[in-house]
Design a protein around this motif. Structure first.
Motif, PDB file in Angstrom:
ATOM      1  N   ARG A  47       0.820  -1.217   0.000  1.00 27.73           N
ATOM      2  CA  ARG A  47       0.000   0.000   0.000  1.00 27.73           C
ATOM      3  C   ARG A  47       0.852   1.264   0.000  1.00 27.73           C
ATOM      4  O   ARG A  47       0.379   2.325  -0.417  1.00 27.73           O
ATOM      5  CB  ARG A  47      -0.956   0.001   1.187  1.00 27.73           C
ATOM      6  CG  ARG A  47      -2.066  -1.050   1.070  1.00 27.73           C
ATOM      7  CD  ARG A  47      -2.900  -1.126   2.332  1.00 27.73           C
ATOM      8  NE  ARG A  47      -3.606   0.120   2.618  1.00 27.73           N
ATOM      9  CZ  ARG A  47      -4.785   0.431   2.083  1.00 27.73           C
ATOM     10  NH1 ARG A  47      -5.380  -0.411   1.274  1.00 27.73           N
ATOM     11  NH2 ARG A  47      -5.362   1.574   2.364  1.00 27.73           N
ATOM     12  N   ASN A  50       2.058   2.465  -3.882  1.00 30.70           N
ATOM     13  CA  ASN A  50       1.263   3.395  -4.694  1.00 30.70           C
ATOM     14  C   ASN A  50       0.647   4.485  -3.823  1.00 30.70           C
ATOM     15  O   ASN A  50      -0.330   5.118  -4.183  1.00 30.70           O
ATOM     16  CB  ASN A  50       0.190   2.650  -5.500  1.00 30.70           C
ATOM     17  CG  ASN A  50      -0.861   2.003  -4.619  1.00 30.70           C
ATOM     18  OD1 ASN A  50      -0.686   1.895  -3.408  1.00 30.70           O
ATOM     19  ND2 ASN A  50      -1.951   1.593  -5.228  1.00 30.70           N
ATOM     20  N   ARG A  78      -0.747   6.358  -9.568  1.00 34.95           N
ATOM     21  CA  ARG A  78      -1.656   5.234  -9.341  1.00 34.95           C
ATOM     22  C   ARG A  78      -2.252   4.724 -10.650  1.00 34.95           C
ATOM     23  O   ARG A  78      -2.669   3.569 -10.741  1.00 34.95           O
ATOM     24  CB  ARG A  78      -2.767   5.648  -8.376  1.00 34.95           C
ATOM     25  CG  ARG A  78      -2.242   5.880  -6.965  1.00 34.95           C
ATOM     26  CD  ARG A  78      -3.372   6.097  -5.989  1.00 34.95           C
ATOM     27  NE  ARG A  78      -2.840   6.568  -4.722  1.00 34.95           N
ATOM     28  CZ  ARG A  78      -3.171   7.710  -4.147  1.00 34.95           C
ATOM     29  NH1 ARG A  78      -4.055   8.508  -4.715  1.00 34.95           N
ATOM     30  NH2 ARG A  78      -2.638   8.063  -2.998  1.00 34.95           N
ATOM     31  N   GLN A  79      -2.307   5.600 -11.672  1.00 38.45           N
ATOM     32  CA  GLN A  79      -2.781   5.115 -12.966  1.00 38.45           C
ATOM     33  C   GLN A  79      -1.769   4.171 -13.588  1.00 38.45           C
ATOM     34  O   GLN A  79      -2.114   3.318 -14.400  1.00 38.45           O
ATOM     35  CB  GLN A  79      -3.014   6.294 -13.905  1.00 38.45           C
ATOM     36  CG  GLN A  79      -4.201   7.155 -13.509  1.00 38.45           C
ATOM     37  CD  GLN A  79      -4.334   8.364 -14.407  1.00 38.45           C
ATOM     38  OE1 GLN A  79      -4.317   8.252 -15.615  1.00 38.45           O
ATOM     39  NE2 GLN A  79      -4.455   9.535 -13.805  1.00 38.45           N
ATOM     40  N   MET A  83      -3.720  -1.972  -8.819  1.00 36.80           N
ATOM     41  CA  MET A  83      -3.778  -2.682  -7.544  1.00 36.80           C
ATOM     42  C   MET A  83      -5.037  -3.541  -7.463  1.00 36.80           C
ATOM     43  O   MET A  83      -6.116  -3.126  -7.859  1.00 36.80           O
ATOM     44  CB  MET A  83      -3.763  -1.686  -6.387  1.00 36.80           C
ATOM     45  CG  MET A  83      -3.599  -2.367  -5.030  1.00 36.80           C
ATOM     46  SD  MET A  83      -3.263  -1.165  -3.741  1.00 36.80           S
ATOM     47  CE  MET A  83      -2.408  -2.188  -2.540  1.00 36.80           C
ATOM     48  N   PHE A  85      -7.225  -5.917  -4.659  1.00 35.11           N
ATOM     49  CA  PHE A  85      -7.350  -6.015  -3.209  1.00 35.11           C
ATOM     50  C   PHE A  85      -7.905  -7.361  -2.764  1.00 35.11           C
ATOM     51  O   PHE A  85      -8.623  -8.035  -3.503  1.00 35.11           O
ATOM     52  CB  PHE A  85      -8.310  -4.936  -2.682  1.00 35.11           C
ATOM     53  CG  PHE A  85      -7.916  -3.544  -3.044  1.00 35.11           C
ATOM     54  CD1 PHE A  85      -7.129  -2.782  -2.180  1.00 35.11           C
ATOM     55  CD2 PHE A  85      -8.342  -2.976  -4.237  1.00 35.11           C
ATOM     56  CE1 PHE A  85      -6.781  -1.492  -2.504  1.00 35.11           C
ATOM     57  CE2 PHE A  85      -7.983  -1.681  -4.566  1.00 35.11           C
ATOM     58  CZ  PHE A  85      -7.207  -0.937  -3.707  1.00 35.11           C
ATOM     59  N   ARG A 151     -10.465  -4.392 -14.054  1.00 34.35           N
ATOM     60  CA  ARG A 151     -10.515  -2.953 -13.777  1.00 34.35           C
ATOM     61  C   ARG A 151      -9.101  -2.383 -13.693  1.00 34.35           C
ATOM     62  O   ARG A 151      -8.827  -1.298 -14.202  1.00 34.35           O
ATOM     63  CB  ARG A 151     -11.269  -2.712 -12.462  1.00 34.35           C
ATOM     64  CG  ARG A 151     -11.375  -1.258 -12.072  1.00 34.35           C
ATOM     65  CD  ARG A 151     -12.251  -1.064 -10.855  1.00 34.35           C
ATOM     66  NE  ARG A 151     -11.588  -1.506  -9.629  1.00 34.35           N
ATOM     67  CZ  ARG A 151     -12.158  -1.475  -8.421  1.00 34.35           C
ATOM     68  NH1 ARG A 151     -13.391  -1.026  -8.288  1.00 34.35           N
ATOM     69  NH2 ARG A 151     -11.503  -1.880  -7.361  1.00 34.35           N
TER      70      ARG A 151
ATOM     71  N   ARG C 126      -9.149   5.174  -5.422  1.00 31.80           N
ATOM     72  CA  ARG C 126      -7.832   5.805  -5.493  1.00 31.80           C
ATOM     73  C   ARG C 126      -6.853   4.942  -6.281  1.00 31.80           C
ATOM     74  O   ARG C 126      -5.977   5.451  -6.960  1.00 31.80           O
ATOM     75  CB  ARG C 126      -7.301   6.066  -4.087  1.00 31.80           C
ATOM     76  CG  ARG C 126      -8.076   7.191  -3.399  1.00 31.80           C
ATOM     77  CD  ARG C 126      -7.309   7.727  -2.227  1.00 31.80           C
ATOM     78  NE  ARG C 126      -6.938   6.647  -1.321  1.00 31.80           N
ATOM     79  CZ  ARG C 126      -6.010   6.764  -0.375  1.00 31.80           C
ATOM     80  NH1 ARG C 126      -5.371   7.902  -0.227  1.00 31.80           N
ATOM     81  NH2 ARG C 126      -5.736   5.764   0.419  1.00 31.80           N
ATOM     82  N   ALA C 127      -7.036   3.616  -6.190  1.00 27.95           N
ATOM     83  CA  ALA C 127      -6.092   2.718  -6.861  1.00 27.95           C
ATOM     84  C   ALA C 127      -6.152   2.859  -8.382  1.00 27.95           C
ATOM     85  O   ALA C 127      -5.185   2.549  -9.064  1.00 27.95           O
ATOM     86  CB  ALA C 127      -6.358   1.271  -6.462  1.00 27.95           C
ATOM     87  N   ILE C 128      -7.290   3.303  -8.923  1.00 27.41           N
ATOM     88  CA  ILE C 128      -7.307   3.517 -10.375  1.00 27.41           C
ATOM     89  C   ILE C 128      -7.019   4.973 -10.707  1.00 27.41           C
ATOM     90  O   ILE C 128      -7.242   5.416 -11.819  1.00 27.41           O
ATOM     91  CB  ILE C 128      -8.639   3.057 -11.028  1.00 27.41           C
ATOM     92  CG1 ILE C 128      -9.832   3.682 -10.339  1.00 27.41           C
ATOM     93  CG2 ILE C 128      -8.743   1.551 -11.040  1.00 27.41           C
ATOM     94  CD1 ILE C 128     -11.142   3.380 -11.058  1.00 27.41           C
ATOM     95  N   GLY C 129      -6.504   5.717  -9.735  1.00 27.81           N
ATOM     96  CA  GLY C 129      -6.005   7.056 -10.025  1.00 27.81           C
ATOM     97  C   GLY C 129      -7.009   8.177  -9.847  1.00 27.81           C
ATOM     98  O   GLY C 129      -6.792   9.284 -10.323  1.00 27.81           O
ATOM     99  N   MET C 130      -8.119   7.914  -9.155  1.00 27.96           N
ATOM    100  CA  MET C 130      -9.084   8.995  -8.943  1.00 27.96           C
ATOM    101  C   MET C 130      -8.580   9.973  -7.888  1.00 27.96           C
ATOM    102  O   MET C 130      -7.899   9.581  -6.941  1.00 27.96           O
ATOM    103  CB  MET C 130     -10.425   8.430  -8.461  1.00 27.96           C
ATOM    104  CG  MET C 130     -11.231   7.767  -9.543  1.00 27.96           C
ATOM    105  SD  MET C 130     -12.932   7.561  -8.983  1.00 27.96           S
ATOM    106  CE  MET C 130     -13.574   6.587 -10.327  1.00 27.96           C
TER     107      MET C 130
END
Lengths: 246, 220, 226
Positions: A47, A50, A78-79, A83, A85, A151, C126-130
């Motif tokens: 964690r 990123n 993060r793009q 990640m 989970f 995703r 957040r993990a996809i960059g939002m």
């Protein structure tokens, strides 16, 4: 070629030091399995990479560039780092397709037809083309996790982080998720995988890291760490997980 | 800009005191009448028997879905037409606020009673208790604990509602503020003073409900 | 005691009642819209980690929840214009008071709804960059709002009932119109009974409508979380 460079990474929760100065280089195409007892800091390490958790000290570089702490910069990072989970964290108010499209539409500002075509491709890749219109509530755990992987893949990440992706699944559903991850490994994707599936780690990883007390206690090839561990704590950990089949 | 001058309000402290007493009097009446009648209505809403259930339901629906100020004014201006005697502002306002509070607290009582595990009823019945004995000795004591935050909230609402009695010229705090403001041309100070009085009185009560809610959430 | 009920004088003034009801709906609608927007703002301020942001919002919320609405209305109508030196109409005073007052309650509803969404949803976003704002708007609020509908409904009904207070500062709402008719026709019993029934019908209809909306949303596919 190093994609992600970590040096001196430290994370504390209150007075509890969870990550105590970790150095790590992740090279392109590497598949690193992160092992360790619960509480050894595996998930926290992931964690921090990123910046879902803010490290207290240390630097992380992506393609040689030091990552700053500004929100705008972090969303870009993060793009590029996907990640997945343990608890899936799918968005319950969107269909499987909507979940995969969400990053493309909201973050990448992609046009709807393009985003949809892309999302459909990713769902097909994880074998769920026929579940596109289903809401998460109507999917099995294994299907949910595969949607979550799609995703993450939709954003074209250079590096994938898996945080115990099969720990929340019923035993009979673990295989389908591991199958998808194995296929990604065969494509040569770079990934870090926190897992308790030692057999899977042995067959898929190119490097295994054993964490203890927030530091890298031992690392090496799967053969070195899993079959011929040198350190006592690694041996003790593996002894407790004897049941894995190499 | 206006010079704030609270001396003119303090000079009328005896009028404010009379208002405060009026507020406390109607608050006490409505609190006792509203919450106890509410229990009766709540039991009716809980009952399986239609003769109890339907009147209670009609009462609750009507009083929850009409404004309390309309109720007060109805009791003050409309009801006396049907009665051989006149109705004082205190009586009219007390009627309106009490019945309104009864309707709201009835739902609190009903929800609290319904939340008690069926096994508690079985246990009490197995000992040979009647319905009322089981209710009084076993169910209500447990339910009351769960209802305390909501009932405290109701009490706060009742206290705020008492100001509506000023609309029919009952002597309470807001009514006295109107009087002071019109006599001394100091509406800023008069209304601010009354707002502060209410805030000072109610703030600890509101904090208490937060504590009760947290404690309840923790215990369950 | 045989009182002769006679509703004819009341119905003769139906236009006054209709205008009054329209004004009631106007105050309610305007205050509801402003209150929702303001309430979301207050809630986001309250959730801020910066004291300088969260504290003022908390203060306004506490004050407006802890003082009687009628006192607030009088303060905004009689006191505020003298302090800031502006003209205040009954309508403006009512909308300002009831907007802030309902915002104080909506803020707590929004806040509770937002914190009820599990942390994993923020993580996933957040993990996809939002950004924080994107996660709030696209992921957290849509889920939270659904859980908040019953509380919103209750507050909206409270608001409509509270708007009767404007009659005390001579704004021609339904209650004020009823009072006028009653004085004109000497028929308070019939007039106020009709007024009470109109309130009942409007509020009960709204309540039924909201309940159906709730149910429709509950069955639209994603009934359970995760």
């Amino acid at each position: 070629m190093t994609i992600l460079g970590v040096s001196g990474l430290t994370k504390r929760f209150g007075s509890n030091t969870v990550i105590a100065g970790i150095d790590l280089d992740v090279k392109k195409g590497e598949r690193i399995a992160v092992l360790g007892a619960s509480g050894s800091g595996k998930s926290t390490l992931l964690r921090c990479l990123n910046f879902m958790e803010m490290p207290d000290a240390g630097t992380i570089t992506l393609d040689g560039k030091v990552i700053g702490r500004r929100e705008a910069e972090l969303t870009l990072v993060r793009q590029r780092i996907g990640m997945v989970f343990q608890q899936f964290n799918l968005f319950p108010h969107m269909t499987a397709l909507g979940n995969v499209m969400e990053g493309l539409r909201t973050v990448r500002r992609m046009r709807k037809p393009d985003a949809q075509a892309r999302a459909e491709r990713e769902l097909a890749r994880v074998g769920l083309a026929d579940k596109a219109a289903h809401y998460p509530a109507h999917l099995s755990g294994g299907q949910k996790q595969r949607v979550a992987i799609a995703r993450a893949l939709a954003m074209d990440p250079e590096l994938l982080l898996f945080d115990e992706p099969t720990s929340a699944l019923d035993p009979e559903l673990v295989g389908e998720v591991l199958g998808v991850i194995r296929a990604l490994a065969e494509e040569g994707r770079t990934m870090l995988l926190v897992t308790h599936e030692l057999g899977f780690a042995y067959h898929v990883a190119t490097r295994v890291i054993f964490l203890a007390d927030g530091t890298i206690h031992e690392q090496g090839t799967p053969d070195e760490v899993l079959k011929h561990p040198k350190k006592e704590r690694t041996q003790a950990f593996l002894a407790r997980h004897k049941e894995f089949s190499l | 800009m206006n010079q704030w001058d609270f001396a003119s309000v303090l000079a009328n402290s005896d009028a404010l005191l009379a208002g405060a007493l009026g507020t406390l009097r109607i608050f006490a009446i409505c609190l006792v009448a509203g919450l106890s009648f509410g229990l009766v209505v709540g039991l009716g809403r809980y009952s399986q028997r239609r003769v109890f259930y339907w009147p209670a339901t009609v009462f609750v629906e009507f009083f929850r879905n009409t404004p309390v100020l309309v109720q007060i004014i109805w009791f003050y201006f409309a009801l006396p037409i049907l009665m051989p005697f006149s109705i004082s502002p205190l009586a009219a306002a007390s009627f309106g606020i009490s019945l309104n509070s009864a309707a709201f607290s009835a739902e609190i009582y009903r929800g609290g009673i319904q939340s008690i595990d069926r096994g508690q009823w079985d246990g009490a019945r197995a000992l040979g208790m009647t319905f009322l004995q089981a209710m009084r000795r076993i169910i209500l004591p447990q339910a009351l604990k769960r209802m305390t935050p909501a009932l405290t909230n109701r009490a706060i609402e009742i206290f705020k509602m008492t100001t509506l009695a000023s609309a029919i010229a009952y002597v309470e705090l807001l009514q006295q503020a109107k009087l002071i403001a019109s006599l001394n041309f100091n509406p800023i100070e008069a209304y601010t003073a009354v707002a502060v009085i209410f805030f000072v009185f109610l703030w600890p009560l509101v904090q208490l409900t937060y504590v009760l809610e947290r404690r309840l959430a923790r215990d369950e | 005691m045989a009182y002769q009920w006679d509703f004819a004088p009341v119905f003769a003034n139906a236009d006054l009642l209709a205008q009054g009801l329209l004004n009631t709906l106007k105050v309610t609608g305007a205050s509801l819209a402003c209150g929702l927007v303001l309430g979301l703002g207050f809630a986001l301020m309250r959730l801020s980690r910066q004291r300088l942001v969260s504290w003022p919002a908390g203060f306004v919320i506490e004050v407006f929840r802890t003082t009687p609405p009628l006192v607030q209305l009088f303060w905004f109508f009689f006191a505020l214009p003298l302090i800031v030196g502006i003209e205040m109409t009954p309508l403006l005073a009512a909308v300002v008071t009831f907007s802030i007052q309902s915002a104080a309650f909506f803020a707590e509803v929004f806040r509770a709804g937002i914190v009820s969404i599990e942390r994993g949803q923020w993580d996933g976003a957040r993990a996809i960059g939002m950004t924080h704002g994107q996660a709030l708007r696209r992921i957290v609020l849509p889920q939270a709002v659904k859980r908040m509908i019953p509380a919103f409904k209750e507050r909206a009904i409270e608001l409509m009932k509270t708007t009767t207070l404007v009659a005390t500062i001579a704004y021609a709402d339904l209650l004020f119109a009823a009072n006028e008719i009653s004085q004109k026709t000497f028929r308070p019993l019939e007039t106020f009974t009709v007024a009470a029934l109109i309130y009942f019908v409007v509020i009960a209809a709204f309540s039924l409508f909201a309940r159906r909306l709730e149910r429709r949303l509950a069955v639209s596919g994603e009934s359970t979380v995760h």
